[in-house]
Design a protein around this motif. Structure first.
Motif, PDB file in Angstrom:
ATOM      1  N   VAL A 166       0.830  -1.215   0.000  1.00 53.91           N
ATOM      2  CA  VAL A 166       0.000   0.000   0.000  1.00 53.91           C
ATOM      3  C   VAL A 166       0.861   1.261   0.000  1.00 53.91           C
ATOM      4  CG1 VAL A 166      -1.786   1.260   1.273  1.00 53.91           C
ATOM      5  CG2 VAL A 166      -1.742  -1.252   1.366  1.00 53.91           C
ATOM      6  N   TRP A 167       0.524   2.183  -0.865  1.00 55.59           N
ATOM      7  CA  TRP A 167       1.053   3.543  -0.742  1.00 55.59           C
ATOM      8  C   TRP A 167      -0.091   4.416  -0.259  1.00 55.59           C
ATOM      9  CZ3 TRP A 167       0.093   8.546  -2.317  1.00 55.59           C
ATOM     10  CH2 TRP A 167       1.123   9.479  -2.057  1.00 55.59           C
ATOM     11  N   CYS A 168       0.176   5.233   0.768  1.00 55.37           N
ATOM     12  CA  CYS A 168      -0.872   6.059   1.364  1.00 55.37           C
ATOM     13  C   CYS A 168      -0.361   7.486   1.466  1.00 55.37           C
ATOM     14  CB  CYS A 168      -1.241   5.429   2.710  1.00 55.37           C
ATOM     15  SG  CYS A 168      -1.475   6.511   4.099  1.00 55.37           S
ATOM     16  N   SER A 169      -1.239   8.448   1.269  1.00 56.04           N
ATOM     17  CA  SER A 169      -0.778   9.836   1.129  1.00 56.04           C
ATOM     18  C   SER A 169      -0.503  10.544   2.462  1.00 56.04           C
ATOM     19  CB  SER A 169      -1.806  10.649   0.326  1.00 56.04           C
ATOM     20  OG  SER A 169      -3.065  10.645   0.962  1.00 56.04           O
ATOM     21  N   TRP A 170      -0.977   9.975   3.581  1.00 57.93           N
ATOM     22  CA  TRP A 170      -1.023  10.749   4.816  1.00 57.93           C
ATOM     23  C   TRP A 170       0.335  11.193   5.361  1.00 57.93           C
ATOM     24  CZ3 TRP A 170      -4.163  13.827   7.176  1.00 57.93           C
ATOM     25  CH2 TRP A 170      -3.925  14.177   8.510  1.00 57.93           C
ATOM     26  N   TYR A 171       1.299  10.266   5.441  1.00 56.12           N
ATOM     27  CA  TYR A 171       2.505  10.538   6.237  1.00 56.12           C
ATOM     28  C   TYR A 171       3.572  11.340   5.497  1.00 56.12           C
ATOM     29  CZ  TYR A 171       0.090   7.327   9.256  1.00 56.12           C
ATOM     30  OH  TYR A 171      -0.874   6.743  10.027  1.00 56.12           O
ATOM     31  N   SER A 172       3.228  11.803   4.309  1.00 59.06           N
ATOM     32  CA  SER A 172       4.125  12.748   3.644  1.00 59.06           C
ATOM     33  C   SER A 172       3.398  14.059   3.380  1.00 59.06           C
ATOM     34  CB  SER A 172       4.683  12.159   2.350  1.00 59.06           C
ATOM     35  OG  SER A 172       3.671  11.504   1.629  1.00 59.06           O
ATOM     36  N   TYR A 173       2.163  13.984   2.909  1.00 60.30           N
ATOM     37  CA  TYR A 173       1.433  15.215   2.559  1.00 60.30           C
ATOM     38  C   TYR A 173       0.420  15.641   3.617  1.00 60.30           C
ATOM     39  CZ  TYR A 173       3.434  14.405  -2.042  1.00 60.30           C
ATOM     40  OH  TYR A 173       4.306  14.224  -3.076  1.00 60.30           O
TER      41      TYR A 173
END
Ligand code: 9PG
Length: 499
Positions: A166-173
């Motif tokens: 999974v790639w998830c957007s939360w922990y970078s953006y």
């Protein structure tokens, strides 16, 4: 009745609701209050938190500071304060370390909010709704927890879908996502071994109002299509059972929310710059609303859904129908499942963990990771974001691995915007290997070339993992010891993790 329980070679004076019966690995005690006198003194206590984020792990009975999330205190017990709880309490299951390396485990087998408390002489069990029996055993930690998990699965069901990588957007953006950012992230990810690209919090105009916000002008269906064209399955974050005070939903349909006895809506948390509230999911009109939301999400084409802040449906509150709160939660999730179908992967986050068995394909089993080890300003609060806190709680929930997939939250390969050192990052990647669930938020164009190779190797790896101790593993023949990351003595000192 007063009795003496014979369990795993121990004889324990006890007060229980009726006659015990034997089962593989221990005893079944009938529904009702349980009080056991134990001979172990001030030993280690296994404490299980109610939700994904709630602190879970072995803790010395003598150690005072154990803080749970603020919402857990009124929720789990009216009497517990959020700090320095005495006796230590636990949701659903508790265990004590015996002197011979065995553990004494007491676990509730139902959905009535079973709760365990322990001090240096006693272990007690109490449920809000005493309808289910208890399992009691004394034996090896791994065998007993596995047996308890089996008994839960027998009663609550089991899911065995795999999410993949999974790639998830939360922990970078974090909340600053836009359609353009997600599209760019997809472009640079092409060809990498990700299965899911999951859009996290920030796509909607406001928590509670589940339609595309102004930064997603092409709409959510077009974005799903773009992700699919990139070779990935689209995933989406929602917190479907709560709404911010600022939402249209709360403004327009306040009667759908849980109220206290005086008619005031119950605040179930603060985030996004405002209090937020919980839907009364037992109201037919709320069910219609949930059906609407998920009908829309399914039509957009998302087939991996991260459903967050789900404990809200199970908080203690008067409901329009008088159903036990964990049952109300399960019925609400079943409504979601009936709309999205069996093929949609449901990841539960901020869920009551035990009552999620049989419903969710994957469950977040710890608090949020973060690009730092822990926050010194709240070092004793293990529910806060931080890599240490995520490792601590997730590692103490491995025994649930047969009930659903264990999501230990994302790992980091980047050095950009990251305070984690190599040792910290290694704890996270090894934890993900042990849980067999791989996720990251690193945008590929933030990575140096050695970092992207390490990521690719991580995503493609199929490591052989063997557990050799409570915190010790071998991963492809390499010895991995999580104890330095767990040891409470090393965590609150005025220096960082001792390596
Ligand atoms: C999006 C995030 C991410 C993350 C989730 C969840 O207690 N709290 O106020 C609290 C806020 C946020 C939070 C957890 C607890 O994070 O775990 O992965 O999806 O929401 O807002």
């Amino acid at each position: 009745m007063e009795t003496t329980l014979d369990v795993g070679g121990l004889r324990l004076p006890a007060h229980i609701g009726g006659r015990p019966s034997t089962t593989d690995g221990g005893l079944l005690l009938p529904a009702g209050d349980v009080g056991i006198t134990h001979p172990f003194g001030a030993t280690g206590f296994y404490r299980h938190g109610w939700t994904s984020w709630s602190p879970t792990g072995w803790w010395p009975l003598t150690r005072a500071s154990w803080r749970g999330p603020a919402f857990e205190s009124p929720v789990v017990s009216a009497s517990a304060s959020s700090e320095g709880q005495r006796p230590l309490h636990s949701s659903a299951v508790g265990a004590l370390d015996g002197p011979d390396g065995n553990v004494l485990l007491l676990g509730g087998l139902g959905l009535g909010m079973p709760r365990i408390e322990s001090d240096d002489r006693t272990m007690t069990g109490h449920s809000e709704e005493p309808t289910a029996p208890w399992f009691l055993g004394y034996g090896s930690e791994q065998a007993l927890f596995a047996r308890y998990a089996d008994l839960l699965v027998e009663r609550l069901g089991q899911r065995n879908r795999r999410a993949g990588n999974v790639w998830c957007s939360w922990y970078s953006y974090f909340g600053n996502i836009t359609e353009t950012r997600i599209r760019e992230a997809v472009e640079v990810m092409r060809g990498l071994a990700f299965d899911i690209v999951q859009v996290d919090d920030g796509w909607q105009p406001c928590v509670g109002d589940w339609h595309a916000g102004p930064d997603f002008p092409s709409g959510m269906a077009a974005l799903a299509e773009h992700i699919r064209e990139g070779g990935f399955r689209p995933g989406l974050w929602l917190a479907p059972f709560i709404a911010s005070a600022k939402s249209r939903l709360f403004h327009d349909r306040r009667h759908l929310f849980l109220h206290d006895g005086e008619g005031a809506p119950i605040v179930v948390g603060h985030n996004w710059g405002a209090p937020f509230y919980a839907l009364d999911t037992t109201l037919p009109e709320t069910v219609d609303h949930i059906v609407d939301v998920f009908g829309r999400v399914k039509a957009w084409g998302y087939d991996y859904l991260k459903l967050d802040f789900m404990y809200a449906a199970a908080i203690a509150a008067p409901r329009s129908q008088d159903v036990p709160r964990e049952l109300a939660f399960r019925e609400a999730v079943s409504v979601v499942r009936s709309i999205v179908g069996e093929d949609t992967y449901l990841l539960g986050c901020g869920v009551p963990v035990i009552s999620s068995i049989g419903l969710f394909d994957g469950v977040r089993v710890g608090p949020d990771t973060a690009p730092y080890w822990y926050n010194r300003a709240c070092a004793n609060d293990y529910s806060r974001p931080g890599a240490r806190n995520a490792v601590f709680t997730s590692l103490h929930r491995l025994w649930l691995r047969d009930a659903f997939e264990l999501d230990p939250d994302v790992v980091y390969f980047r050095t950009r915007y990251n305070l984690l050192d190599e040792t910290h990052k290694r704890y996270l990647t090894d934890l993900a290997r042990v849980c067999d669930f791989r996720g990251t938020s690193d945008p590929i164009d933030w990575l140096e070339s050695d970092e992207s190779s390490a990521l690719a190797e991580f995503l493609n790896g199929k490591p052989r993992v063997t557990q050799v101790g409570r915190y010790q593993f071998t991963i492809d023949g390499r010895d991995v010891d999580f104890w330095p990351a767990i040891d409470p003595e090393r965590q609150t000192a005025d220096h960082d993790l001792v390596k």
